[in-house]
Design an enzyme around this catalytic site. Structure first.
Site, mmCIF file in Angstrom:
data_model
loop_
_atom_site.group_PDB
_atom_site.id
_atom_site.type_symbol
_atom_site.label_atom_id
_atom_site.label_comp_id
_atom_site.label_asym_id
_atom_site.label_seq_id
_atom_site.Cartn_x
_atom_site.Cartn_y
_atom_site.Cartn_z
ATOM 1 N N SER A 90 3.566 -26.677 -14.079
ATOM 2 C CA SER A 90 4.053 -25.970 -13.507
ATOM 3 C C SER A 90 4.968 -27.011 -11.963
ATOM 4 C CB SER A 90 3.352 -24.626 -12.744
ATOM 5 O OG SER A 90 2.996 -24.052 -13.858
ATOM 6 N N GLY A 130 9.843 -21.473 -20.488
ATOM 7 C CA GLY A 130 10.228 -20.068 -19.899
ATOM 8 C C GLY A 130 10.136 -20.575 -18.861
ATOM 9 N N ARG A 135 12.109 -13.837 -26.146
ATOM 10 C CA ARG A 135 10.818 -13.653 -24.476
ATOM 11 C C ARG A 135 11.750 -12.613 -23.616
ATOM 12 N NH1 ARG A 135 7.783 -18.570 -22.603
ATOM 13 N NH2 ARG A 135 6.677 -17.274 -21.247
ATOM 14 N N SER A 160 3.721 -12.147 -11.811
ATOM 15 C CA SER A 160 4.449 -13.613 -12.988
ATOM 16 C C SER A 160 5.343 -14.464 -11.628
ATOM 17 C CB SER A 160 6.051 -12.597 -12.997
ATOM 18 O OG SER A 160 6.641 -14.427 -13.846
ATOM 19 N N GLN A 194 6.429 -17.081 -12.163
ATOM 20 C CA GLN A 194 8.180 -17.282 -12.686
ATOM 21 C C GLN A 194 9.224 -16.579 -12.311
ATOM 22 O OE1 GLN A 194 7.816 -17.671 -17.238
ATOM 23 N NE2 GLN A 194 6.668 -19.270 -17.235
ATOM 24 N N ASP A 249 -2.897 -18.679 -18.456
ATOM 25 C CA ASP A 249 -2.578 -20.007 -20.068
ATOM 26 C C ASP A 249 -4.012 -19.942 -20.165
ATOM 27 O OD1 ASP A 249 0.292 -19.124 -19.590
ATOM 28 O OD2 ASP A 249 -0.076 -20.841 -17.585
ATOM 29 N N LYS A 262 4.173 -14.449 -24.035
ATOM 30 C CA LYS A 262 4.031 -15.948 -23.963
ATOM 31 C C LYS A 262 4.419 -16.278 -25.245
ATOM 32 C CE LYS A 262 1.681 -15.381 -19.864
ATOM 33 N NZ LYS A 262 3.013 -15.992 -18.621
ATOM 34 N N ARG A 296 0.507 -13.834 -27.805
ATOM 35 C CA ARG A 296 -0.521 -14.637 -27.541
ATOM 36 C C ARG A 296 -2.751 -14.016 -28.098
ATOM 37 N NH1 ARG A 296 -0.678 -18.868 -22.482
ATOM 38 N NH2 ARG A 296 0.953 -20.296 -24.489
ATOM 39 N N ARG A 342 -1.731 -23.672 -26.941
ATOM 40 C CA ARG A 342 -2.026 -23.732 -26.560
ATOM 41 C C ARG A 342 -2.215 -22.573 -27.525
ATOM 42 N NH1 ARG A 342 -0.031 -22.723 -21.004
ATOM 43 N NH2 ARG A 342 0.177 -24.736 -19.924
HETATM 44 C C1 S3P Z 1 3.426 -20.432 -14.709
HETATM 45 C C2 S3P Z 1 3.664 -19.051 -14.904
HETATM 46 C C3 S3P Z 1 2.998 -17.823 -15.998
HETATM 47 C C4 S3P Z 1 2.943 -19.148 -16.337
HETATM 48 C C5 S3P Z 1 3.641 -20.065 -17.109
HETATM 49 C C6 S3P Z 1 4.195 -21.177 -16.015
HETATM 50 C C7 S3P Z 1 5.209 -21.357 -13.699
HETATM 51 O O1 S3P Z 1 4.468 -17.021 -16.489
HETATM 52 O O2 S3P Z 1 2.191 -18.282 -17.504
HETATM 53 O O3 S3P Z 1 2.548 -21.278 -18.239
HETATM 54 O O4 S3P Z 1 4.891 -22.644 -13.607
HETATM 55 O O5 S3P Z 1 5.282 -20.068 -12.023
HETATM 56 P P1 S3P Z 1 4.682 -15.816 -15.634
HETATM 57 O O6 S3P Z 1 5.098 -16.118 -15.177
HETATM 58 O O7 S3P Z 1 5.439 -15.481 -16.743
HETATM 59 O O8 S3P Z 1 3.094 -15.670 -15.545
#
Ligand code: S3P
Length: 445
Positions: free
Chosen positions: A27, A99, A127, A172, A174, A325, A352, A356, A398
């Site tokens: 991240s 993602g 996704r 989320s 993200q 994760d 995911k 998962r 994973r």
């Molecule tokens: C991440 C947020 C998570 C995580 C991903 C990395 C990030 O996803 O599962 O591996 O770097 O912001 P979500 O925001 O969809 O929960």
């Protein structure tokens, strides 16, 4: 006839011992490249995770007009274009399996006056992207996507972005980050409200690069994050801590394998990422947190992990965002715990890199473990799993790593059909594990 995929087989290991550092945080690596590209001047990144996912972000930043490259000493150097300074890419941006890469970059491009088309692999193309397009449309961006809001997606960035206050409908990081990154290139304030806190690497790093970000705790545990638009971000030196999510795999392998004692150095300990540590400690794990320190605005420590007898517990839904994760590898730990482990609030696992929840359930069942799967929960009966399964990785790094960890401690070996998927986040996984004493070797599938 040899197949195109190379698999891996993990056979029971004797004790795992030694000291290792895990690769850089996934991240934080994406965010360092992106903020470096939006900063003025040079950003130097040490410890960048050089995985396929992160390299996709580096390539995209170059395609958008910044310069990101690896130095001979292994550090990365980014010359940024300043907030709002990115330019239209001449080709399609292929974000591979990531993602994080695609959703963060949809946010960045949403408030630049340019068009950009994003694609990805078979997993990423299934996704949901609507979750980022909804708030970004409110900010004035336009999108063309496949039915169901899937990639390929073309972004037409807003020329006069509109201020928004957005409450996340799903927990989320993200989506939160996509909105904040879009908010950089517009005047006024952008607000994101998250009912459940998610990883806050973006807030921390935006502050580190010079943006004004205010985080207010709300009654009930949520957070309100406000970003002042059009800051001058300046290039910075960033040291990327080890990825807690990667450390989770050798951590659980050591807990499960009798006689083990390992030290994982320089692991990121952001409290919004370490729900697995709380969970494993509640299950009876012997994990010591040593030498706590701060690295580039993130907490870091060394973890000493010893083989432990684990007991099943109930993991509350409220903890899910801080260990989202880690459920594949927690499920593996639960398979060896005494009694039942219940995990709740797992709906996000369905979207995911694979579904998962289904992938964990299928692989554990094939390995002789009794469980109950519902739409958003998993209950695992612990015991002495026999193993002996061949598990499909389903383009999910994973899932691949979790089942290789299972095979270190089951009676018989556990195999996965596709080793290449681990390039997404942990390219040297098998070598690192074998260096500690695991017994993972290539097989033809
Ligand atoms: C991440 C947020 C998570 C995580 C991903 C990395 C990030 O996803 O599962 O591996 O770097 O912001 P979500 O925001 O969809 O929960």
């Amino acid at each position: 006839m040899p197949s195109e995929k190379t698999g891996l087989q993990s056979s029971p290991a004797s004790a795992l011992t030694g000291t290792v550092s895990v690769p850089g945080d996934n991240s934080i690596s994406h965010r360092a490249l992106i903020l470096g590209a939006l900063g003025v001047g040079e950003t130097r990144i040490s410890g960048l995770l050089e995985s396929e996912d992160v390299l996709a972000t580096a390539a995209a930043m170059n395609a958008l007009g910044a310069t990101a490259s690896r130095n001979a000493d292994g550090d990365w150097q980014v010359f940024g274009r300043g907030v709002g300074g990115l330019s239209e890419p001449s080709g399609v941006l292929d974000m591979g399996n990531s993602g994080t890469a695609v959703r963060l970059l949809m946010g960045v491009t949403a408030t630049h006056p340019l068009k950009a088309t994003f694609t990805g692999d078979a997993s990423l193309s299934k996704r949901p992207m609507e979750r980022v397009m909804t708030p970004l449309r409110q900010m004035g961006a336009q999108f063309t996507a496949r039915d169901g809001g899937c990639l390929p997606v073309t972004v037409s960035g807003a020329t006069a972005p509109i201020p928004i206050s957005y409450e996340l409908p799903v927990a989320s990081a993200q989506v939160k980050t996509a909105v904040l990154l879009a908010g950089l290139n517009r005047p006024g304030q952008t607000t994101v409200i998250e009912p459940q806190p998610t990883r806050d690497h973006s807030e921390r790093m935006l502050g580190f690069f010079g943006a004004k970000v205010t985080v207010e705790e709300m009654p009930g545990g949520g957070r309100r994050i406000t970003l002042d638009g059009q800051p001058e971000l300046s290039g910075h030196d960033v040291t990327v801590p080890g990825d807690f999510s990667s450390a989770a795999f050798p951590m659980v392998a050591a807990l499960l394998t009798p006689g083990s004692k390992i030290t994982l150095t320089g692991v990121g300990m952001n409290p919004l990422r370490t729900g697995l540590l709380d969970t494993l400690l509640e299950m009876g794990a012997a994990i010591a947190v040593e030498n706590p320190r701060n690295v580039s605005g993130e907490p870091v420590a060394d973890l000493v992990v010893e083989h432990s007898a684990l007991t099943g517990i109930t993991v509350p839904a409220s903890r899910a965002p801080s260990m989202i994760d880690e459920y594949p590898v927690l499920a593996v730990a639960a398979a060896f715990a005494e009694g039942e482990t219940r995990m709740q609030g797992l709906g996000e696992l369905r979207v995911k890199e694979s579904d998962r929840l289904a992938a964990i359930a299928t692989g554990l069942t094939a390995s002789g473990i009794a469980l109950t799967e519902t739409e958003d929960s998993l209950t695992i009966q612990g015991g002495r799993p026999p193993g002996g399964a061949m598990v499909e990785a389903q383009l999910d790094h994973r899932i691949a790593m979790a089942f290789l960890v299972l095979g270190t401690a089951t009676a018989g070996p556990v195999s996965i059909d596709d080793a290449a998927t681990m390039e997404s986040s942990f390219p040297d996984f098998a070598a690192l594990m074998n260096g500690l004493g695991a017994n993972i070797k290539g097989i033809e599938t």
